[in-house]
Design an enzyme around this catalytic site. Structure first.
Site, short mmCIF file in Angstrom:
data_model
loop_
_atom_site.label_atom_id
_atom_site.label_comp_id
_atom_site.label_asym_id
_atom_site.label_seq_id
_atom_site.Cartn_x
_atom_site.Cartn_y
_atom_site.Cartn_z
N LYS A 1 -19.27 -16.66 2.24
CA LYS A 1 -20.75 -16.36 2.39
C LYS A 1 -21.52 -15.89 1.33
O LYS A 1 -20.95 -15.04 0.51
CB LYS A 1 -20.74 -15.31 3.75
CG LYS A 1 -20.56 -16.10 5.06
CD LYS A 1 -20.56 -14.84 6.11
CE LYS A 1 -21.48 -15.18 7.09
NZ LYS A 1 -21.35 -13.94 8.04
N GLY B 1 -13.24 -4.44 0.58
CA GLY B 1 -14.57 -4.05 0.65
C GLY B 1 -15.03 -2.86 -0.40
O GLY B 1 -16.07 -2.95 -0.93
N GLY C 1 -8.91 -8.55 -1.00
CA GLY C 1 -9.21 -9.68 0.05
C GLY C 1 -8.53 -10.90 -0.11
O GLY C 1 -7.21 -10.87 -0.44
N ARG D 1 0.80 -1.29 -0.02
CA ARG D 1 0.12 0.04 0.06
C ARG D 1 0.79 1.34 -0.14
O ARG D 1 0.58 2.32 -0.50
CB ARG D 1 -0.86 0.03 1.25
CG ARG D 1 -1.97 -1.09 1.00
CD ARG D 1 -3.02 -1.36 2.07
NE ARG D 1 -4.03 -2.08 1.79
CZ ARG D 1 -4.91 -2.32 2.69
NH1 ARG D 1 -4.83 -2.12 3.95
NH2 ARG D 1 -5.99 -3.15 2.26
#
Ligand code: AMP
Length: 419
Positions: free
Chosen positions: A221, A399, A376, A38
């Protein structure tokens, strides 16, 4: 989402103070930064401001001080020292982001000031949940007070500069003081180059993909990716579903899935999505075989089974026929977006599906297509497989990239000036 946001290149920087929100939320253990991706990602914007005669005020959050407290592993001082060595330049560190007037006033062109973790101030996020026993009225009042404090912080941060630059794609889905609210109090707000790159890749994939366009969704999920599935079904040629979320779909199709992950409250949704894919003429690929395990354990006994998982067993990875099926669809694509692993890739016995898909995605760029890894766990899988350099774009925001794929407007992007 429109991508035509102004960037640093569209404004005059000489002699100007630029307040830049970066994503320096790097992993730190015992005071050591273990991955500087980053920081490296923000270098083009940082260098551009300095080379063009600007004064640079950097700010970011790091870790979760709101949950874990302020500690020596979430101070921005670590990044200030790291960055200073990386670019061979002194950086003035300010230990309170809301108290930097003196240091900012003393800046000369080409100087850098770095502010302490913005989340050391709770009003940066202004998170507010109703407490047990708190009346609706009290909750509303507390929330309004926190929002007012957030404005004060945003105004303070804005007061340091003439220009705001947001290069923190990873937090662009949050309307925080330093990511969105600040734009109301500063004359000009533009995107940094990392932000621009993220928006270009993700934006053109979703809005204007070169076809065939294949999206691959995995992970644990279904509920996390409901809106992504819905939005992408209207855009892709092929939607591939793997990982734990595939079993809710398989159950919805009438299969016995044993002890595999399943969200029973999403069965109707899964049925609806299967029907929608048919209606839209989108190819929806689901597993045709699976690696079943007798327990969730790296040493579990395993067997390859079809879509009916034996009682007492659980599907922890896609099987070899599925890898082949998915790989063939992926290799022929001209645009691929991938978010979420195909199995429990953290365990060696269940990593073949994710790595197999990873190998196929890596061929897309080699064949002249575009491959985008959406943050992720898929990013860790790609890095672990050694194929990172073979991807067109690896998103820095998990996200944020998911919300982008959902078709949502990101507040940190929406607040920037249009070209
Ligand atoms: P997510 O955060 O939703 O992208 O989920 C990532 C996690 O899903 C990883 O830690 C995987 O180990 C896990 N996962 C992938 N496939 C399965 C599966 N078949 N059963 C249980 N967990 C899975």
């Amino acid at each position: 989402m429109a991508i035509n946001k102004k960037t640093l290149k569209d404004i005059e920087l000489a002699g100007k103070k630029v307040v830049m929100r970066v994503d320096f939320n790097v992993p730190v253990k015992n005071g050591v930064i273990s991955d500087d991706t980053r920081i490296q990602g923000a270098l083009p914007s940082i260098k551009y401001v300095l080379e063009n005669g600007g004064k640079l005020i950097l700010m970011s959050h790091m870790g979760r001080p709101d949950e874990k407290g302020i500690n020596s592993d979430n101070t921005m001082k670590l990044v200030a020292d790291y960055l200073s060595k990386l670019i061979g330049k002194d950086i003035v560190f300010v230990d309170d982001c809301a108290n930097a007037d003196a240091q900012v006033a003393a800046m000369k062109d080409g100087d850098i000031v770095m502010l302490e973790n913005t989340r050391y101030h709770k009003e940066e996020q202004a998170k507010c949940k109703q407490k047990d026993g708190e009346s609706d009225e009290d909750f509303k009042a507390r929330k309004a007070a926190l929002k007012a404090e957030q404005k004060v912080l945003a105004e303070k941060l804005a007061s340091y500069g003439d220009i705001y630059c947001n290069d923190a794609f990873g937090t662009a889905h949050r309307a925080h003081a330093s990511t969105a609210v600040i734009t109301k109090y500063i004359p000009v707000s533009v995107a940094g180059f990392l932000m621009e790159k993220e928006l270009e890749y993700l934006g053109s994939a979703v809005e204007n993909p070169v076809r065939p366009f294949v999206a691959i969704l995995g992970g644990a999920k279904v509920s996390d990716k409901l809106a992504v599935v819905k939005n992408l079904l209207g855009k892709v040629n092929t939607l591939i579903i793997g990982g734990g979320m595939a079993y809710t779909f398989l159950k919805a199709m009438g299969h016995n899935i044993g002890n595999s992950l399943c969200e029973n409250d999403q069965l109707d949704y899964a049925k609806e999505m299967i029907a929608k894919a048919k209606e839209l003429g989108v190819e929806l690929l689901l597993p045709v075989d699976n690696i079943a395990a007798d327990k969730f354990d790296p040493e579990a006994n395993t067997q390859i089974v079809g879509n009916d998982i034996p009682e007492g067993w659980m599907g922890l990875d896609i099987g070899p026929k599925t890898i082949e099926l998915y790989s063939n669809a992926i290799k022929n694509a001209k645009t691929v977006v991938w978010n979420g692993p195909m199995g429990c890739f953290e365990m060696e016995k269940f990593n073949k599906g994710t790595f197999g898909v990873c190998a196929a995605v890596a061929e897309v760029k080699a064949n002249g297509g575009i491959s985008i890894i959406g943050g992720g766990d898929s990013v860790s899988a790609v890095k672990k497989s050694g194929k990172a350099a073979e991807m067109s774009h690896i998103s820095t925001g998990g996200g944020a990239s998911l919300e982008f794929l959902e078709g949502k407007e990101l507040p940190g992007v929406a607040a920037l000036a249009d070209k």
